[in-house]
Motif scaffolding. Structure first.
Motif, PDB file in Angstrom:
ATOM      1  N   TYR A   1       0.841  -1.207   0.000  1.00 18.78           N
ATOM      2  CA  TYR A   1       0.000   0.000   0.000  1.00 18.78           C
ATOM      3  C   TYR A   1       0.868   1.247   0.000  1.00 18.78           C
ATOM      4  CZ  TYR A   1      -3.732  -3.277   1.035  1.00 18.78           C
ATOM      5  OH  TYR A   1      -4.621  -4.322   0.960  1.00 18.78           O
ATOM      6  N   GLY A   2       2.001   1.162   0.685  1.00 19.15           N
ATOM      7  CA  GLY A   2       2.921   2.294   0.681  1.00 19.15           C
ATOM      8  C   GLY A   2       3.447   2.583  -0.709  1.00 19.15           C
ATOM      9  N   ASP A   3       3.780   1.505  -1.472  1.00 18.48           N
ATOM     10  CA  ASP A   3       4.237   1.689  -2.848  1.00 18.48           C
ATOM     11  C   ASP A   3       3.141   2.319  -3.694  1.00 18.48           C
ATOM     12  OD1 ASP A   3       6.659   0.512  -2.199  1.00 18.48           O
ATOM     13  OD2 ASP A   3       6.004  -1.497  -2.797  1.00 18.48           O
ATOM     14  N   ALA A   4       1.935   1.781  -3.567  1.00 16.09           N
ATOM     15  CA  ALA A   4       0.827   2.265  -4.386  1.00 16.09           C
ATOM     16  C   ALA A   4       0.528   3.734  -4.111  1.00 16.09           C
ATOM     17  CB  ALA A   4      -0.415   1.415  -4.143  1.00 16.09           C
ATOM     18  N   LEU A   5       0.662   4.116  -2.856  1.00 16.86           N
ATOM     19  CA  LEU A   5       0.365   5.506  -2.469  1.00 16.86           C
ATOM     20  C   LEU A   5       1.577   6.417  -2.609  1.00 16.86           C
ATOM     21  CD1 LEU A   5      -1.688   4.714   0.760  1.00 16.86           C
ATOM     22  CD2 LEU A   5      -2.613   5.786  -1.302  1.00 16.86           C
ATOM     23  N   GLU A   6       2.733   5.825  -2.920  1.00 12.89           N
ATOM     24  CA  GLU A   6       3.986   6.578  -2.965  1.00 12.89           C
ATOM     25  C   GLU A   6       4.180   7.338  -1.653  1.00 12.89           C
ATOM     26  OE1 GLU A   6       3.819   8.987  -6.462  1.00 12.89           O
ATOM     27  OE2 GLU A   6       4.082   7.296  -7.823  1.00 12.89           O
ATOM     28  N   ALA A   7       3.907   6.630  -0.559  1.00 12.24           N
ATOM     29  CA  ALA A   7       3.934   7.246   0.772  1.00 12.24           C
ATOM     30  C   ALA A   7       5.350   7.282   1.328  1.00 12.24           C
ATOM     31  CB  ALA A   7       3.020   6.475   1.721  1.00 12.24           C
ATOM     32  N   ASP A   8       5.670   8.379   1.974  1.00  3.76           N
ATOM     33  CA  ASP A   8       7.003   8.528   2.553  1.00  3.76           C
ATOM     34  C   ASP A   8       7.056   8.117   4.022  1.00  3.76           C
ATOM     35  OD1 ASP A   8       5.537  10.527   3.708  1.00  3.76           O
ATOM     36  OD2 ASP A   8       6.749  12.187   2.936  1.00  3.76           O
ATOM     37  N   GLY A   9       5.895   7.743   4.586  1.00  2.91           N
ATOM     38  CA  GLY A   9       5.871   7.368   5.993  1.00  2.91           C
ATOM     39  C   GLY A   9       5.916   8.548   6.933  1.00  2.91           C
ATOM     40  N   ARG A  10       5.903   9.743   6.409  1.00  2.65           N
ATOM     41  CA  ARG A  10       5.917  10.955   7.232  1.00  2.65           C
ATOM     42  C   ARG A  10       4.579  11.681   7.112  1.00  2.65           C
ATOM     43  NH1 ARG A  10      11.034  12.563   9.021  1.00  2.65           N
ATOM     44  NH2 ARG A  10      12.292  10.684   9.239  1.00  2.65           N
ATOM     45  N   SER A  11       4.231  12.098   5.907  1.00  3.69           N
ATOM     46  CA  SER A  11       2.950  12.787   5.716  1.00  3.69           C
ATOM     47  C   SER A  11       1.796  11.795   5.615  1.00  3.69           C
ATOM     48  CB  SER A  11       2.998  13.664   4.466  1.00  3.69           C
ATOM     49  OG  SER A  11       3.309  12.892   3.322  1.00  3.69           O
ATOM     50  N   VAL A  12       2.045  10.617   5.015  1.00  2.60           N
ATOM     51  CA  VAL A  12       1.061   9.534   4.950  1.00  2.60           C
ATOM     52  C   VAL A  12       1.625   8.368   5.744  1.00  2.60           C
ATOM     53  CG1 VAL A  12      -0.118   7.872   3.465  1.00  2.60           C
ATOM     54  CG2 VAL A  12       0.120  10.252   2.726  1.00  2.60           C
ATOM     55  N   VAL A  13       0.881   7.919   6.783  1.00  2.00           N
ATOM     56  CA  VAL A  13       1.433   6.929   7.707  1.00  2.00           C
ATOM     57  C   VAL A  13       0.730   5.577   7.636  1.00  2.00           C
ATOM     58  CG1 VAL A  13       2.335   8.619   9.343  1.00  2.00           C
ATOM     59  CG2 VAL A  13      -0.040   7.834   9.564  1.00  2.00           C
ATOM     60  N   ALA A  14      -0.387   5.490   6.910  1.00  2.00           N
ATOM     61  CA  ALA A  14      -1.121   4.229   6.800  1.00  2.00           C
ATOM     62  C   ALA A  14      -2.043   4.330   5.596  1.00  2.00           C
ATOM     63  CB  ALA A  14      -1.909   3.935   8.077  1.00  2.00           C
ATOM     64  N   ALA A  15      -2.761   3.242   5.336  1.00  2.00           N
ATOM     65  CA  ALA A  15      -3.713   3.206   4.227  1.00  2.00           C
ATOM     66  C   ALA A  15      -5.082   2.801   4.758  1.00  2.00           C
ATOM     67  CB  ALA A  15      -3.256   2.227   3.156  1.00  2.00           C
ATOM     68  N   ARG A  16      -6.109   3.354   4.142  1.00  2.00           N
ATOM     69  CA  ARG A  16      -7.472   2.896   4.404  1.00  2.00           C
ATOM     70  C   ARG A  16      -7.876   2.041   3.210  1.00  2.00           C
ATOM     71  NH1 ARG A  16      -9.277   7.190   5.455  1.00  2.00           N
ATOM     72  NH2 ARG A  16      -9.407   7.117   7.738  1.00  2.00           N
ATOM     73  N   VAL A  17      -8.098   0.765   3.470  1.00  2.00           N
ATOM     74  CA  VAL A  17      -8.355  -0.201   2.405  1.00  2.00           C
ATOM     75  C   VAL A  17      -9.743  -0.789   2.601  1.00  2.00           C
ATOM     76  CG1 VAL A  17      -7.537  -2.277   1.250  1.00  2.00           C
ATOM     77  CG2 VAL A  17      -5.891  -0.734   2.349  1.00  2.00           C
ATOM     78  N   ASN A  18     -10.613  -0.491   1.635  1.00  2.00           N
ATOM     79  CA  ASN A  18     -12.002  -0.959   1.739  1.00  2.00           C
ATOM     80  C   ASN A  18     -12.610  -0.556   3.088  1.00  2.00           C
ATOM     81  OD1 ASN A  18     -11.430  -2.271  -0.738  1.00  2.00           O
ATOM     82  ND2 ASN A  18     -10.697  -4.080   0.370  1.00  2.00           N
ATOM     83  N   GLY A  19     -12.216   0.629   3.572  1.00  2.00           N
ATOM     84  CA  GLY A  19     -12.738   1.161   4.826  1.00  2.00           C
ATOM     85  C   GLY A  19     -11.979   0.734   6.060  1.00  2.00           C
ATOM     86  N   GLU A  20     -10.988  -0.144   5.917  1.00  2.00           N
ATOM     87  CA  GLU A  20     -10.238  -0.662   7.066  1.00  2.00           C
ATOM     88  C   GLU A  20      -8.814  -0.123   7.040  1.00  2.00           C
ATOM     89  OE1 GLU A  20      -8.923  -5.022   8.935  1.00  2.00           O
ATOM     90  OE2 GLU A  20     -10.311  -4.896   7.244  1.00  2.00           O
TER      91      GLU A  20
END
Length: 655
Positions: free
Chosen positions: A24-43
């Motif tokens: 999910y981090g790859d898909a979101l191109e998340a740096d772990g700083r501004s985006v810290v997790a993913a909401r997947v199908n509401g979870e």
């Protein structure tokens, strides 16, 4: 070589194709700083978890409510790791995120000291700087029990897995258990682990700002029957700036603490002889309370309410009929045995108001029937949650119950909500949002159809006020859904004020009826409404909202007369007599203190106005008019000064 499968996911509303094994981090191109997790199908999911075909993926930003909760929960883990490194004998309880922070409970031999907290926080900063990686792995019950054999409280949670609560960090409802390992970023070696459902931030470096606040005792799983553990509280935020804002808010809140101001201003106290959560109001507090009650009574009279009065105790059968003994017994004081019957202190007024309605036949012509009472009730709050006036065991509700037809209920609810908001504004609260509490899936009476109709009716009424509406799933009482008016005070904190509940069930349980126009017997709808919530709680909120500096109309002493010398006391006593004839609450300070000390005393008591007088004032029939903020007008004619004070009182303005 087999081909890497392609997976279709939805990201930012658009379909994307990604390779199998993509996180999910790859898909979101998340740096772990501004985006810290993913909401997947509401979870909520860890950024390191792999995507699955068909996932709908959204980013969880660190400054969002979910993002903050994840940061705080991760910080709780870091704190627990630091504690066990410094105190190897410490056994782990639970460590959830809470509003504005987090805590973790520990079984240790001795309570934590302030120096201990400094050592723990220092080690936490080292762990954060190290950048340990949070790694989730599913485990069986047996494997979890084996790995955590030295943690008796974790073993208890494992055994309770099927019904454990979310805040205990165990998967609910029999789902798999998971352990989070904290791994060294260089070697991959295990640094620490905990039983937890997650998710967490990717690494400890994703925790931007935190601070340990205090420690105290807490019973394991909130029960006084269980061992008392030591709880460490902390706060964590998405930036140092946000944390500094919060810490400044805490400083301001401490200055406004109604318990501290209540003692300083001689408003109320909590004598040990009476017991926990049972306040007494002193004369000055009694003045404010009477003003609150009198104004509320007048407004209710104008709005067509009828006043009733009911006793403080009742036979237990009343609460069997209402259902409170089934659903609310833990919140009631133990029964008393009298003359072969069991009596309870009443925890709420509604069952007794139903008896008033049922005392004689009712016609549709009487509806809506609005019953109102300043009714004192008693609730057995646990000692750990009793807090000043805002959480007490003996409280007086400005309680109303409205009986109406189904055709009348929407208009009645809309009128009632507007009445509530207008009256709160009169007391100086102006920033509101609404909360809609819906049915608890387990603790409820009545049909699903009635609940659905009542909930949608309240939703429609709440939305008609054009205020922000927040859902509270499962937060309703057992008999009906609820709108709560949430008010923000002068420093932005939210307080639950008035509640409005729509109830189709208690009228049925009490067999309430009225005669309709066609002569048939019909069941009324019942609306429960507490406007202040309780007088005690509302009093405490107002003390903090105004920081004890009440507007003139609510101030217990509105004016202090301050003579420049002893010879000027009789003149000010004559001024005071004129002021009292206009309904002003005035005192003359005839003490031996010097004038400047008298001014400081009045300011410390947060009196709105001071009238000073010396030789020149007496010669001119005037006073020096001094305001609470330090401004002063000299040579003001006495009648003009009194008129200005009366005007400020009548306009309910703050000075």
């Amino acid at each position: 070589m087999s081909a890497v499968p392609e997976l279709r996911i939805t990201l930012a509303g658009a379909e994307r194709v990604v390779a199998g094994g993509t996180t999910y981090g790859d898909a979101l191109e998340a740096d772990g700083r501004s985006v810290v997790a993913a909401r997947v199908n509401g979870e909520l999911k860890d950024l390191a978890a792999p995507v699955a075909d068909g996932d709908v993926v959204e980013p969880v930003e660190i400054g969002s409510p979910d993002g903050r909760a994840i940061v705080r929960h991760s910080t709780a883990h870091v704190m627990a790791q630091a504690v066990q490194e410094i105190f190897p004998e410490a056994r782990l309880g639970i460590g959830p995120p809470v509003e504005n922070g987090f805590y973790y409970d520990f079984d240790v031999k001795n309570p934590f000291t302030p120096d201990d907290l400094k050592r723990i926080e220092k080690r936490m900063r080292e762990i954060v700087k190290q950048g340990q990686r949070f790694s989730r792995r599913p485990v069986s019950d047996e494997q979890a029990a084996e790995e955590l054999a030295a943690e008796p409280y974790k073993l208890e949670l494992i055994s309770l897995k099927g019904g454990a609560a979310d805040e205990e960090n165990v998967e609910v409802g029999g789902a798999e258990l998971t352990i989070y390992d904290n791994l060294d970023p260089k070697t991959g070696e295990l640094c620490w682990k905990d039983l937890c459902r997650g998710p967490h931030v990717p690494t400890t470096r994703s925790i931007p700002a935190f601070k340990l606040m205090r420690s105290g005792g807490a019973y394991w799983r909130g029960s006084e029957k269980n061992p008392q553990l030591q709880r460490i509280y902390g706060t964590a935020w998405e930036s140092r700036e946000k944390q500094d804002e919060y810490l400044h808010l805490l400083e301001e809140a401490e200055k406004r603490d109604h318990r501290k101001l209540g003692a300083e201003l001689d408003l109320f106290s909590f004598p040990d002889e009476l017991g926990s959560g049972l306040p007494v109001f002193h004369p000055k507090g009694g003045v404010i309370r009477k003003l609150m009650e009198d104004y509320s009574r007048r407004r209710h009279e104008e709005a067509g309410y009828s006043f009733v009065n009911t006793p403080h105790i009742t036979k237990e059968n009343l609460y069997k009929i209402s259902g409170h003994l089934d659903w609310y017994a833990d919140g009631m004081f133990p029964p008393m045995e009298l003359e072969g019957a069991r009596y309870y202190l009443k925890p709420m007024n509604c069952p007794m108001h139903n008896l008033v309605f049922r005392a004689r036949g009712r016609s549709y012509r009487e509806l809506p029937l609005r019953l109102f009472e300043f009714g004192t009730v008693y609730r057995y709050e646990k000692s750990g949650v009793v807090h000043g006036l805002t959480r007490v065991r003996g409280l007086t509700q400005d309680d109303a119950h409205i009986y109406c037809t189904r055709d009348q209920m929407r208009d009645e609810l809309k009128s009632l909500l507007r009445f509530v908001l207008d009256l709160l504004r009169d007391y100086g609260l102006n920033d509101f949002y609404l909360e809609l509490s819906t049915k608890d899936p387990v603790k409820f009476v009545g049909s699903d159809e009635d609940w659905e109709e009542a909930t949608e009716t309240l939703r429609e009424v709440a939305e008609s006020e054009k205020l922000e509406l927040v859902l509270d799933p499962g937060g309703a009482a057992f008999y009906g859904p609820k709108i709560s008016v949430q008010a923000r005070d002068a420093i932005g904190r939210s307080w639950q004020m008035s509640t409005i509940q729509l109830d189709f069930n208690l009228p049925q349980r009490f067999e309430l009826e009225y005669q309709s126009p066609d002569g048939s017997r019909q069941r009324p709808v019942m609306i429960h409404r507490a406007l202040f919530g309780s007088i005690e709680r509302f009093f405490g909120v107002l003390v903090e909202h105004y920081a004890g500096a009440f507007p003139p109309w609510l101030a217990p002493v509105q004016v202090v007369g301050i003579p420049i010398a002893e010879a000027h006391v009789p003149y000010l006593q004559d001024v005071a007599k004129k002021a009292r004839e206009r309904g002003i609450r005035i005192e003359v300070d005839a003490s031996d203190d010097r004038m400047q000390k008298k001014i400081r005393n009045a300011q410390k008591s947060k009196v709105p106005f001071m009238l000073l007088a010396g030789d020149e004032d007496i010669a001119n029939g005037a006073v020096s008019f001094r305001f609470r903020n330090g401004e002063q007008k000299n040579g003001v004619p006495v009648d003009e000064a009194i008129n200005e004070i009366v005007d400020a009182i009548e306009r309910r303005v703050q000075v």
